[in-house]
Each structure stands twice: as structure tokens, then as C-alpha cells.
Design a protein around this motif. Structure first.
Motif, PDB file in Angstrom:
ATOM      1  N   LEU A 440     -25.475 -30.010  -8.570  1.00 44.72           N
ATOM      2  CA  LEU A 440     -25.502 -28.636  -8.363  1.00 44.72           C
ATOM      3  C   LEU A 440     -24.995 -27.707  -9.544  1.00 44.72           C
ATOM      4  N   LEU A 441     -24.218 -28.204 -10.528  1.00 45.08           N
ATOM      5  CA  LEU A 441     -23.876 -27.522 -11.629  1.00 45.08           C
ATOM      6  C   LEU A 441     -24.974 -27.380 -12.562  1.00 45.08           C
ATOM      7  N   ALA A 442     -25.823 -28.643 -12.558  1.00 40.68           N
ATOM      8  CA  ALA A 442     -26.860 -28.808 -13.513  1.00 40.68           C
ATOM      9  C   ALA A 442     -27.993 -27.816 -13.149  1.00 40.68           C
ATOM     10  N   ASN A 443     -28.306 -27.626 -11.932  1.00 43.72           N
ATOM     11  CA  ASN A 443     -29.105 -26.629 -11.311  1.00 43.72           C
ATOM     12  C   ASN A 443     -28.951 -25.215 -11.800  1.00 43.72           C
ATOM     13  N   ALA A 444     -27.520 -24.966 -11.465  1.00 42.17           N
ATOM     14  CA  ALA A 444     -27.007 -23.672 -11.699  1.00 42.17           C
ATOM     15  C   ALA A 444     -27.063 -23.350 -13.244  1.00 42.17           C
ATOM     16  N   MET A 445     -26.743 -24.154 -14.181  1.00 40.19           N
ATOM     17  CA  MET A 445     -26.875 -23.792 -15.542  1.00 40.19           C
ATOM     18  C   MET A 445     -28.445 -23.775 -15.974  1.00 40.19           C
ATOM     19  N   ARG A 446     -29.313 -24.755 -15.294  1.00 46.13           N
ATOM     20  CA  ARG A 446     -30.659 -24.315 -15.461  1.00 46.13           C
ATOM     21  C   ARG A 446     -31.239 -23.281 -15.278  1.00 46.13           C
ATOM     22  N   ASP A 451     -25.244 -16.448 -21.174  1.00 46.06           N
ATOM     23  CA  ASP A 451     -23.965 -15.793 -21.135  1.00 46.06           C
ATOM     24  C   ASP A 451     -23.657 -15.433 -19.635  1.00 46.06           C
ATOM     25  N   GLY A 452     -24.205 -16.110 -18.718  1.00 45.86           N
ATOM     26  CA  GLY A 452     -23.754 -16.040 -17.464  1.00 45.86           C
ATOM     27  C   GLY A 452     -22.696 -16.871 -16.914  1.00 45.86           C
ATOM     28  N   ILE A 453     -22.444 -16.463 -15.832  1.00 46.44           N
ATOM     29  CA  ILE A 453     -21.065 -17.173 -15.064  1.00 46.44           C
ATOM     30  C   ILE A 453     -21.298 -17.944 -13.899  1.00 46.44           C
ATOM     31  N   GLN A 472     -25.921 -16.886 -11.406  1.00 50.51           N
ATOM     32  CA  GLN A 472     -26.180 -15.570 -11.693  1.00 50.51           C
ATOM     33  C   GLN A 472     -28.048 -15.450 -11.925  1.00 50.51           C
ATOM     34  N   GLY A 473     -28.564 -16.517 -11.480  1.00 50.10           N
ATOM     35  CA  GLY A 473     -30.145 -16.676 -11.489  1.00 50.10           C
ATOM     36  C   GLY A 473     -30.845 -15.864 -10.618  1.00 50.10           C
TER      37      GLY A 473
END
Length: 557
Positions: A440-446, A451-453, A472-473
Motif C-alpha cells: 500500500l505504501l509503495a503504491n502511495a509513493m508511486r 513533496d507529497g504527504i 495525494q495522487g
């Protein structure tokens, strides 16, 4: 006559009309008889009540005379006196003669006076009469005997008197102490039946009223019978006989066998048609049973073939799983070795251009992660994934996963917002739970912009713990919300401004869904285009587990 009988026999509507008319006629005839009898009984009861009231008035008048001992009336030629009354004659000072009267004379005088006015008449009768005028007739003799025997209290009947119908009523005359002095010669005592009083009530008007009411009632019954018959026949003709005629016309178009021809009305002809249809249905049923038996044999053969095909498919599926497992293991071992050697070279700067080593290291890590995902997904599909459940702290697991993703987040300038408000212990496999959070974190970062949160929250609700990861994608359109958890599915690119790197196998969310459901929880997504996405999943709590409150801490990387 024969033609008329045949028409009656073969026409059901005529039968219905005849039977309905006969039934209603009998019913209304019985109803008419009962109502007429009830009406006559009521009217005659009223006449009888008049006679009883008259009888009671006569008895009271007689009792009054007997109680007074002597009652004197002017003596004239119309007054019929007996010996006892003549012995009590007196003369007044003005010269008028008065005679003492007895209750019997009083009764006779009242009867004569009433008879002259054509109202009613009555008579005092006894078997041992002192006055010959009080001699009992046949009806009164019968009544007195009945009263003396105690069989009845009163007797009444309708007679013809002087050519007119009268209601005759007789009731006993009971002697009391005041009557004994006049009847000593008869050797009677108080309480004996001294005779009877018979009353004549004219009843011509009552009988005429009964006859008129009967004629009116008879006319009403006949009219009502005819009206009901016509109404029933009209509706029956419309609702029943007309469809029967249509069936009859249809039957005449059909060629029936001789054995199914039934002579009679429409229903009997319809019975013949039913026999024919029954035979045809039996034949069709037999043919259908043969076809079903043949189809059943074919279905059995098909089932056998399907079972063989399923067995073959199961073998192929197991072979595929074994192949992926073996392939994953065969690939992971050399890839791990390659990655280790690359890391050593990268640290020692043995290569003149380290960028090539970085490319080898990244792709080797991707191959290893893809291989591990394939292994896990194959185990989930086969139901062979084993979980090692133990009590673990959600805070510790989430912090460990954030630590592993710290380097990647720092390179993209991404900040993790982690709220440790509560301390929750859940029964889970910490490795598999870390795998869910890592994906889930890998998808969120991808999908997050530079500079997102990324916000991580968890709390206890009802009997489960709820964990959410928000980025914040670009967001996911609602039509893709269910499909993103399918294997090898990737959503189309929505926002070119976000630095989105595909480079995934497309089974990360499918593995997350399988692992969460294996723990007894569920996972879903809430997302709108342009507003980011929130992936949420739940894990069941152990019964009786408590939740401790802790302070809030924001961790940034």
C-alpha cells in the motif's frame, strides 16, 4: 315430445335454468310458509292477549262483587236475576226497586251489554250451574275437564260464530273464600275450579289482514324468484355458457375418434375432448420419457467427459502452480546472488561507472519482488498460504514498514504522517501484515507527486482494527474501484502531472486483498479524481482485548 326432451338433455343452459328455478322456488316457498306462519302466529298472539286482558278484567270485577257481599242495581225488565238476587230486593224512599246481584249475574250483564255493541262477548260456564244460562257447551265442557285435571292453564281456538270467525278463549274460574257462601250446595272449597270463563273476540279483520299480507308476500316471493333467476341466467350466460359455446364450436372443428364421442350436453362433449387430450398427453409423455432417458444417458456421458476434463484441468493447474513455484525459487536464488554481488561492487566502487551497477541493482530488486509476489499469489490461489498468527502491535509493524520505505520516500521528498494515538494489539501474521502495508505504501509513493504527504491512520472500531493509507495522487475513477483488486489489472494514467512509474506486476493489490481476507478482514478504496486515494482495511480483534491511549506523534522522513 322426444325432440323437446333431447333439446333439454343436450343443452346445459336449459338444465341450469330449470334447476335454478326449481331450487329457488322451493327455497322461497319454504321461506314464504315460515314467514306467513310467523306473521299469523304474531297476529293471533295479539288477539289472544286481548282475550287474556278481558278475562282478567272480568275476574277482577267478579272478585270485587264477591268481596262487597251485596251490590244492588235498579231492577228493570232487562235484568235477569236468580233466586239469591231476588231474595235481596229493596225499595228506596223514592219508590225505586233494587235487586242484589251476584258475580254470575254481573258477568252475564256485562256480556250482554258488550254483545249489543258488537265488540266482544264472554260467558260464565260450569258443570253444576245454579243458573241454566251458564250451562257449558261442548268446548267449555272440554275446557273445564282439562282445567280440573291440571293439563293446561288456558285453551283457545278459532270458531265460526253466527257466520263469522271468532277467537274463542277459555280460562279457569278459581273459587276463593268469598265465593263459598254462594256455592255451599255444590260442596266445593276454596281453590277448586268452579267453571270457566270463555271469551269471544271477533277476528275477521285479523284474518283478512293475514290473507292480504300473505297475498303481498306471495307476490313479492314470486317476483323475487323470477328476478334472481333472470339475473343469474344473464350473468351465467355471459360468464359461463358463452365460453362453453366457444369450446363447443372448437370441439366441432376437431375430429374426435368414435370412442371419444359422448352424447349429451356441452360438458359431456367436453369430457370426450378431455379423454382425447388425455390419450394424446399420455403418448406425448411416453415419447418425452424416452427422449429424457436418452438425454440423461447423453448427459451422463457428458458428465463423465467433464469430470475427466476437470481432473485434467486440475492436473494442469497444479502443474502450473508447481511450475511457478519452481521457477520462482530457481529465479530468486541467482537473482539474490546477483543483487548481493552488485551491492558489494557498488560499495567498493570497483566499477568505473557506478550508474550501470545502480541499474543492475534496481532491476534485480524488481525481479526479486516480482518473483516473491508471484509465489505468494500462487499460494493464495491454491489455498496453500500458511499464516503464523500471534499477538502483535500495530504501531510497531507500521513503524517498521515506514523505516523500510524511508530511503525511497526521501528521494521523492515524500513525508509520512503517522498518528500513534492508540496502542492496539491484533492477532495476525506480522510478516504478511508488513507485506500488505509495504504494497500500500509503495503504491502511495508511486502515485504521489514530489513533496507529497502520505497519511497513515489506525483505530479500533467495534470488534476490529481499521488501518488506512491516504495519498495525494491523481485519484481513481469510481468505475475502476472494484477492478483494481483484480490480478494483473492497472488503471489507466489519469494525471500527467504526477510522476507515476508503472513498473509493477499488477498483482500487489490482489495480494493485499487475499492476505487481508485470509486474516478475516476486508479491504476497500475511497477515491475521487483529483483528490487522492485512501486504501482502508480491517483486522479482527481478539475477544477481551483492551486498547490503551497514547500520545500523538508525527514522524517525517
Amino acid at each position: 315430445m322426444k325432440t323437446l326432451y333431447s333439446y333439454f338433455k343436450n343443452n346445459i343452459s336449459i338444465k341450469y335454468l330449470f334447476t335454478t328455478t326449481l331450487t329457488l322456488t322451493l327455497f322461497f316457498a319454504l321461506l314464504f310458509s315460515w314467514i306467513a306462519w310467523q306473521e299469523k302466529r304474531f297476529i293471533m298472539e295479539q288477539v289472544k292477549k286481548q282475550a287474556i286482558i278481558l278475562y282478567q278484567q272480568i275476574v277482577l270485577s267478579r272478585q270485587w262483587v264477591a268481596d262487597k257481599k251485596h251490590v244492588f242495581i235498579p231492577k228493570d225488565g232487562e235484568t235477569c236475576l236468580d233466586a239469591a238476587a231476588s231474595a235481596l230486593e229493596v225499595r228506596s224512599i223514592d219508590g225505586l226497586e233494587y235487586a242484589g246481584i251476584t258475580p254470575a249475574i254481573l258477568t252475564r250483564q256485562f256480556s250482554t251489554y258488550a254483545e249489543k255493541n258488537n265488540t266482544y262477548a264472554f260467558n260464565l260456564a260450569n258443570r253444576q250451574c245454579l243458573n241454566p244460562l251458564n250451562k257449558a257447551d261442548a268446548f267449555e265442557e272440554w275446557a273445564i275437564r282439562s282445567f280440573q285435571s291440571g293439563k293446561t292453564k288456558d285453551i283457545s281456538r278459532i270458531e265460526i260464530h253466527d257466520g263469522k270467525h271468532v277467537f274463542r278463549y277459555a280460562a279457569p274460574l278459581i273459587l276463593n273464600e268469598s265465593c263459598i257462601p254462594c256455592h255451599r250446595s255444590q260442596k266445593v272449597s276454596a281453590g277448586d275450579v268452579g267453571g270457566c270463563i270463555s271469551v269471544y273476540i271477533p277476528c275477521e279483520e285479523a284474518l283478512l289482514s293475514i290473507r292480504q299480507n300473505n297475498r303481498f308476500l306471495l307476490g313479492a316471493m314470486v317476483g323475487l324468484t323470477v328476478m334472481i333467476v333472470l339475473v343469474l341466467f344473464f350473468f351465467s350466460r355471459t360468464l359461463i355458457f358463452k365460453p362453453i359455446d366457444q369450446i363447443k364450436a372448437l370441439m366441432q372443428k376437431m375430429k374426435l375418434d368414435d370412442k371419444h364421442i359422448v352424447e349429451g350436453d356441452e360438458l359431456k362433449e367436453f369430457t370426450g375432448l378431455c379423454y382425447l387430450i388425455s390419450d394424446h398427453l399420455k403418448n406425448e409423455h411416453a415419447e418425452l420419457e424416452c427422449k429424457v432417458a436418452e438425454a440423461t444417458r447423453d448427459l451422463s456421458r457428458t458428465n463423465c467427459q467433464l469430470e475427466a476434463a476437470n481432473a485434467e484441468l486440475s492436473r494442469f493447474n497444479q502443474a502450473k502452480i508447481d511450475f511457478f513455484t519452481d521457477l520462482s525459487h530457481e529465479l530468486r536464488t541467482p537473482l539474490t546472488s546477483i543483487k548481493g554481488a552488485t551491492d558489494i561492487l557498488f560499495r567498493k566502487n570497483a566499477c568505473q561507472d557506478p550508474s550501470y551497477l545502480e541499474i543492475i541493482r534496481k532491476n534485480t530488486a524488481t525481479l526479486i519482488r516480482t518473483t516473491v509476489d508471484l509465489i505468494d499469489f500462487s499460494k493464495l490461489e491454491a489455498g496453500q498460504l500458511e499464516l503464523y498468527i500471534r499477538d502483535i502491535s500495530l504501531v510497531k509493524v507500521i513503524k517498521n514498514v515506514i523505516d523500510t520505505q524511508r530511503v525511497i520516500a526521501q528521494k521523492k521528498g515524500i513525508t509520512f504522517d503517522f498518528n500513534m494515538k492508540t496502542f492496539i494489539i491484533v492477532p495476525a501474521d506480522d510478516y504478511r501484515l508488513s507485506q500488505v502495508l509495504t504494497n500500500l505504501l509503495a503504491n502511495a509513493m508511486r502515485f504521489s507527486p514530489p513533496d507529497g504527504i502520505i497519511t497513515i491512520r489506525f483505530n479500533a472500531m467495534d470488534q476490529s482494527a481499521c488501518i488506512s493509507v491516504t495519498d495525494q495522487g491523481p485519484g481513481i475513477p469510481e468505475r475502476y474501484h472494484r477492478m483494481i483488486f483484480d490480478k494483473f489489472y492497472q488503471t489507466p494514467k489519469q494525471d500527467s502531472r504526477a510522476q507515476i512509474h508503472k513498473g509493477s506486476s499488477g498483482i500487489g493489490l490482489a495480494i493485499c486483498k487475499g492476505l487481508v481476507e485470509a486474516h478475516g478482514g476486508k479491504i476497500w478504496v475511497n477515491s475521487k479524481v483529483g483528490e487522492g486515494s485512501t486504501f482502508t482495511f480491517t483486522l479482527p480483534l481478539r475477544q477481551g482485548r483492551t486498547v490503551a491511549e497514547h500520545r500523538t506523534t508525527n514522524i517525517e522522513y
